[in-house]
Design a protein around this motif. Structure first.
Motif, short mmCIF file in Angstrom:
data_model
loop_
_atom_site.label_atom_id
_atom_site.label_comp_id
_atom_site.label_asym_id
_atom_site.label_seq_id
_atom_site.Cartn_x
_atom_site.Cartn_y
_atom_site.Cartn_z
N SER A 1 0.92 3.94 -2.89
CA SER A 1 0.52 5.30 -2.50
C SER A 1 1.60 6.31 -2.86
CB SER A 1 0.21 5.36 -1.00
OG SER A 1 -0.90 4.57 -0.69
N ASP B 1 -6.38 1.01 1.05
CA ASP B 1 -5.48 0.73 -0.07
C ASP B 1 -5.10 2.06 -0.70
OD1 ASP B 1 -7.67 1.53 -1.65
OD2 ASP B 1 -8.16 -0.51 -2.25
N ALA B 2 -4.22 2.02 -1.69
CA ALA B 2 -3.71 3.25 -2.29
C ALA B 2 -4.83 4.07 -2.95
CB ALA B 2 -2.62 2.94 -3.32
N VAL C 1 0.85 -1.20 0.00
CA VAL C 1 0.00 0.00 0.00
C VAL C 1 0.89 1.25 0.00
CG1 VAL C 1 -1.70 1.33 1.33
CG2 VAL C 1 -1.94 -1.15 1.12
#
Length: 152
Positions: free
Chosen positions: A97, A142-143, A93
């Motif tokens: 990100s 999550d991203a 993640v």
């Protein structure tokens, strides 16, 4: 050099907490709360007021992840990097990100819109991986969810 307003904040923090045992932390938290960061220039002022060395105050301010030495972006994304979140995939993640947001952990965007920070345990282990976005908790993040939360 401290601006006049910053100096007033530092003096108020010292006055409010000087008599407290272990006063360095409450003073630094007071300053961070009021200014949004702890400017390096305040450390000698606080050190002198507490009869401590500048190195000792620098050690305190740099040891704790809560203290930053520059203002955060208008949006602050704090992504948990503790063990439970690692077990649930936060490393992936984080990589996604960083790519999606164009920032590495610890960076603020050049326009001052966004800061991405690592934190260590938000107490949301059952919802790992976890993050705080502008102080609001997000679980099973999550991203894409992080990017959406900051409008990117």
């Amino acid at each position: 050099m401290l601006a006049a307003e910053q100096l007033r904040v530092v003096e108020a923090a010292i006055a409010a907490h000087r008599g407290t045992e272990g006063a360095a932390l409450p003073i630094l938290h007071h300053i961070q709360s009021a200014l949004g960061f702890v400017p390096q220039a305040v450390l000698p002022v606080v050190a002198e007021a507490l009869n401590r060395s500048r190195a000792e105050l620098h050690g305190v301010a740099s040891f704790y992840h809560d203290f930053r030495d520059a203002p955060a972006g208008r949006h602050l994304v704090q992504l948990c990097q503790a063990e439970a979140c690692q077990a649930m995939g936060v490393r992936q993640v984080t990589r996604e990100s960083e790519q999606r947001l164009g920032l590495a952990l610890g960076e603020t965007s050049p326009d001052g819109a966004l800061t991405l920070e690592a934190v260590y345990c938000l107490g949301l282990c059952a919802c790992a991986p976890a993050a705080l976005v502008d102080g609001a908790p997000l679980g099973r993040v999550d991203a894409a969810a992080l990017a959406a939360a900051v409008g990117r």
